[in-house]
Design a protein around this motif. Structure first.
Motif, PDB file in Angstrom:
ATOM      1  N   ALA A  14       0.844  -1.189   0.000  1.00 43.35           N
ATOM      2  CA  ALA A  14       0.000   0.000   0.000  1.00 43.35           C
ATOM      3  C   ALA A  14       0.878   1.237   0.000  1.00 43.35           C
ATOM      4  N   MET A  15       0.346   2.302  -0.604  1.00 50.74           N
ATOM      5  CA  MET A  15       1.062   3.569  -0.584  1.00 50.74           C
ATOM      6  C   MET A  15       0.046   4.697  -0.630  1.00 50.74           C
ATOM      7  N   THR A  16       0.485   5.846  -0.236  1.00 48.30           N
ATOM      8  CA  THR A  16      -0.347   7.041  -0.299  1.00 48.30           C
ATOM      9  C   THR A  16       0.167   7.910  -1.429  1.00 48.30           C
ATOM     10  N   LEU A  17      -0.732   8.347  -2.270  1.00 56.53           N
ATOM     11  CA  LEU A  17      -0.373   9.220  -3.379  1.00 56.53           C
ATOM     12  C   LEU A  17      -1.008  10.582  -3.118  1.00 56.53           C
ATOM     13  N   ARG A  18      -0.184  11.587  -2.995  1.00 56.12           N
ATOM     14  CA  ARG A  18      -0.694  12.929  -2.742  1.00 56.12           C
ATOM     15  C   ARG A  18      -0.779  13.678  -4.065  1.00 56.12           C
ATOM     16  N   LEU A  19      -1.949  14.172  -4.372  1.00 61.98           N
ATOM     17  CA  LEU A  19      -2.191  14.914  -5.604  1.00 61.98           C
ATOM     18  C   LEU A  19      -2.620  16.330  -5.265  1.00 61.98           C
ATOM     19  N   SER A  20      -2.308  17.240  -6.166  1.00 55.73           N
ATOM     20  CA  SER A  20      -2.838  18.592  -6.002  1.00 55.73           C
ATOM     21  C   SER A  20      -4.339  18.536  -6.248  1.00 55.73           C
ATOM     22  N   ALA A  76      -6.162  15.815  -8.685  1.00 57.39           N
ATOM     23  CA  ALA A  76      -7.219  14.950  -8.163  1.00 57.39           C
ATOM     24  C   ALA A  76      -8.512  15.139  -8.951  1.00 57.39           C
ATOM     25  N   GLU A  77      -8.829  16.364  -9.278  1.00 52.04           N
ATOM     26  CA  GLU A  77     -10.040  16.648 -10.054  1.00 52.04           C
ATOM     27  C   GLU A  77      -9.937  16.068 -11.459  1.00 52.04           C
ATOM     28  N   ALA A  78      -8.777  16.201 -12.092  1.00 46.26           N
ATOM     29  CA  ALA A  78      -8.587  15.634 -13.432  1.00 46.26           C
ATOM     30  C   ALA A  78      -8.697  14.116 -13.389  1.00 46.26           C
ATOM     31  N   LEU A  79      -8.133  13.507 -12.373  1.00 52.88           N
ATOM     32  CA  LEU A  79      -8.219  12.059 -12.217  1.00 52.88           C
ATOM     33  C   LEU A  79      -9.663  11.637 -11.973  1.00 52.88           C
TER      34      LEU A  79
END
Length: 67
Positions: free
Chosen positions: A2-8, A12-15
């Motif tokens: 498991a990992m944590t992915l930090r997005l702006s 995050a909105e684009a994803l």
């Protein structure tokens, strides 16, 4: 693993929009993108390695072909 992915917020909105468009989870879209990135870069690295190792052997022939 498991990992944590930090997005702006924008990332995050684009994803989120892309996942919604494809009717898939954000996690599935992100995992596929990572797989494609690794595959593409692995192939490019391998090609660079082969060219670095093999090109010198054929340099004279390639030079003649270029004339």
């Amino acid at each position: 693993m498991a990992m944590t992915l930090r997005l702006s917020d924008d990332e995050a909105e684009a994803l989120r929009r892309r996942a919604e468009y494809e009717d898939r989870s954000m996690q599935d879209v992100a995992r596929q993108a990572i797989r494609e990135y690794v595959d593409n870069h692995s192939r490019a690295d391998l090609l660079d390695q082969v060219l670095d190792e093999e090109l010198p052997r054929y340099s004279e022939a390639l030079e003649r072909l270029g004339r």
